[in-house]
Scaffold this active site. Structure first.
Site, short mmCIF file in Angstrom:
data_model
loop_
_atom_site.label_atom_id
_atom_site.label_comp_id
_atom_site.label_asym_id
_atom_site.label_seq_id
_atom_site.Cartn_x
_atom_site.Cartn_y
_atom_site.Cartn_z
N ASP A 1 44.28 45.10 68.91
CA ASP A 1 45.13 43.92 68.98
C ASP A 1 44.90 43.26 70.33
OD1 ASP A 1 48.65 43.15 68.39
OD2 ASP A 1 46.81 41.98 68.17
N GLY B 1 49.11 40.15 72.97
CA GLY B 1 50.22 39.19 73.08
C GLY B 1 51.53 39.76 72.60
N GLN C 1 50.09 32.00 62.01
CA GLN C 1 51.47 32.00 62.43
C GLN C 1 52.23 30.93 61.62
OE1 GLN C 1 52.93 34.20 64.35
NE2 GLN C 1 51.11 35.22 65.20
N ASP D 1 48.56 47.75 59.27
CA ASP D 1 48.78 48.73 60.35
C ASP D 1 50.27 48.88 60.53
OD1 ASP D 1 49.20 46.18 62.25
OD2 ASP D 1 49.91 47.99 63.30
N CYS E 1 51.43 66.72 47.39
CA CYS E 1 50.63 66.37 48.57
C CYS E 1 49.70 67.51 48.95
CB CYS E 1 51.57 66.05 49.74
SG CYS E 1 50.70 65.55 51.25
N CYS F 1 48.17 67.84 51.99
CA CYS F 1 47.96 67.87 53.43
C CYS F 1 48.22 69.27 53.98
CB CYS F 1 48.87 66.85 54.12
SG CYS F 1 50.53 67.46 54.47
N CYS G 1 51.90 70.43 53.73
CA CYS G 1 52.39 70.73 52.39
C CYS G 1 51.66 71.91 51.75
CB CYS G 1 52.26 69.50 51.50
SG CYS G 1 53.33 68.15 52.05
N HIS H 1 51.19 64.87 57.80
CA HIS H 1 51.61 64.62 56.41
C HIS H 1 51.77 63.13 56.14
CE1 HIS H 1 53.92 64.41 52.73
NE2 HIS H 1 54.75 63.62 53.39
C1 LIG Z 1 55.78 45.82 63.77
N1 LIG Z 1 55.69 44.46 63.37
C2 LIG Z 1 54.71 43.66 63.86
N2 LIG Z 1 54.61 42.35 63.58
C3 LIG Z 1 53.54 41.91 64.28
C4 LIG Z 1 53.00 40.62 64.42
C5 LIG Z 1 51.92 40.43 65.29
C6 LIG Z 1 51.37 39.10 65.53
O1 LIG Z 1 51.85 38.08 65.00
N3 LIG Z 1 50.34 38.98 66.39
C7 LIG Z 1 49.79 40.07 67.00
N4 LIG Z 1 48.74 39.88 67.82
N5 LIG Z 1 50.24 41.34 66.81
C8 LIG Z 1 51.34 41.53 65.98
C9 LIG Z 1 51.87 42.83 65.83
C10 LIG Z 1 51.36 44.00 66.63
C11 LIG Z 1 50.44 44.89 65.91
C12 LIG Z 1 50.01 45.92 66.94
O2 LIG Z 1 51.14 46.66 67.41
C13 LIG Z 1 50.74 47.96 67.75
O3 LIG Z 1 51.58 48.88 67.15
C14 LIG Z 1 52.68 49.21 67.98
C15 LIG Z 1 49.35 48.17 67.26
O4 LIG Z 1 48.51 48.20 68.39
C16 LIG Z 1 47.54 49.22 68.24
C17 LIG Z 1 49.03 46.92 66.41
O5 LIG Z 1 47.68 46.53 66.66
C18 LIG Z 1 47.23 45.54 65.73
C19 LIG Z 1 52.98 42.99 64.99
N6 LIG Z 1 53.72 44.10 64.69
ZN LIG Z 2 51.90 66.54 52.87
#
Ligand SMILES: CNc1nc2cc3c(=O)[nH]c(N)nc3c(CC[C@H]3O[C@@H](OC)[C@H](OC)[C@@H]3OC)c2[nH]1
Ligand SMILES: [Zn+2]
Length: 372
Positions: A92, A95, A189, A266, A304, A306, A309, A335
């Protein structure tokens, strides 16, 4: 221009079965990407992560630029070598974390200035710097620097925030070094507003990216609103490139979003909640710290395969958490990631077989059974 490849192998309704091709290997989609924020999927070795079926993991510009710095990771061979993961990595742009983790930050057209949540040192992140950091990390999929519009936001606030992100997307694209097997994703966005989302999709499509993330969701709007935004945004997106819904989600979120045409996800839920003793299972969730599990010799989930389990009962896992033994978070993380990969594998097969709705509906019905 294609830095990474995408093949759309099958569709079933709006659900898609695809394959992303990168310099470090392929990713079968729909795919769940474990979060490895500080160059580690917490409590898991990379071999363990690979054993769950994960084919790509995530790193984060914000955390790694602060510690150990992108320069140090590059000096030690890049993120793949550094963390011993030879498959694809997505990073990411930082930002989101700047806004959610750092303090004393100021936003400008140029970028964002902030103080490290670790030691208070001052840092400056611009689209150009974020792209450069992700290049130094040797990330296969780089994310544009954007502003994740807060929720709630008025339409005017969402429009202004989105347009800044679109200007930063142009600058990110101009700063990105094209390499075969490496790609840059734009981030849509626009808040919860159809016209803003449409303008954002059009702007990013016009610039041209290897894939398109849907940002600004999973920020407290709730599942119904998230699905509604997907319903009017996804149909506007090109079909020959991957779609990535950032920060999502629980199993029911994944199923509903795959149904609406999302390819990549993610979320910290399986890892973060695993560490607190929450297990995701086919019938819902189990909080292993609850006393009712103390004498239960059944595995978390009988279906499961894993390590937790296969070899341990709930009573033992309950004991590990009560005793604050580190094996507890390790086994529940393992798990949860294994189960998340099972959910994705089941949906990939169902789309290929053309019975997605039947399979997804059955999974959703079981999830509503509640705790067992
Ligand atoms: C939980 N809800 C959620 N809404 C999100 C919305 C956005 C967004 O609009 N722009 C960007 N750039 N990132 C976002 C992110 C963070 C994902 C990252 O957050 C990190 O997880 C903590 C992880 O970094 C390893 C991941 O990497 C892609 C969001 N997370
Ligand atoms: Zn499991």
């Amino acid at each position: 221009m294609t830095g990474i490849g995408f093949d759309l192998l099958a569709t079933d309704g709006r659900a898609r079965r695809g394959r992303v091709t990168t310099a470090h290997g392929t990713i079968e989609t729909p795919a769940f990407m474990p979060v490895g924020t500080a160059a580690t999927v917490k409590a898991m070795t990379t071999d363990a992560v690979a054993s769950t079926g994960a084919e790509i993991l995530l790193g984060n510009t914000y955390h790694l630029m602060l510690r150990p710095t992108a320069e140090r990771v590059a000096q030690l061979g890049g993120l793949h070598r550094f963390m011993n993961w030879d498959k694809p990595i997505l990073t990411d742009s930082g930002g989101f974390q700047v806004m959610s983790l750092s303090d004393l930050r100021t936003m400008s057209e140029e970028g964002v200035t902030f103080k490290s949540h670790l030691d208070g040192s001052r840092h400056h992140l611009t689209p150009e710097r974020s792209i450069q950091i992700q290049h130094m990390l040797d990330s296969n999929i780089t994310m544009c620097l954007d502003e994740c519009t807060p929720f709630p936001a008025t339409e005017a606030q969402a429009e202004s925030s989105m347009r800044l992100s679109m200007r930063w997307a142009r600058r990110s694209k101009d700063a990105f070094v094209e390499r075969p097997g490496y790609g840059l994703f734009g981030i849509v966005q626009g808040g919860i507003y159809p016209e803003q989302r449409a303008e954002s999709v059009a702007a990013l499509t016009d610039i041209g990216f290897d894939g398109y993330a849907i940002g600004g969701l999973a920020v407290g709007e709730g599942q119904e609103t998230m699905f509604r935004v997907l319903d009017f945004t996804e149909p506007l997106m090109v079909k020959d490139r991957p779609r990535y819904l950032m920060g999502v989600g629980r199993p029911s979120d994944l199923i509903g979003a795959v149904r609406r045409g999302v390819d990549m996800f993610d979320c910290v839920m399986p890892t973060r909640s695993g560490r607190t003793g929450q297990a995701f299972v086919r019938s819902g969730t189990i909080n292993i710290r609850n006393a009712r599990h103390a004498h239960d010799e059944r595995p978390l989930d009988a279906d499961c395969g894993c390590p937790a389990c296969r070899s341990y009962g709930r009573g033992y896992l309950h004991h590990l958490f009560k005793a604050d033994e580190m094996l507890g978070p390790m086994l529940l993380t393992w798990h949860n990631l294994h189960y998340y990969q099972d959910v994705m594998r089941t949906m990939r097969q169902a789309i290929a077989d053309g019975n997605f709705e039947e399979v997804a509906g059955a999974m959703e019905a079981r999830l509503n059974e509640g705790d067992i």
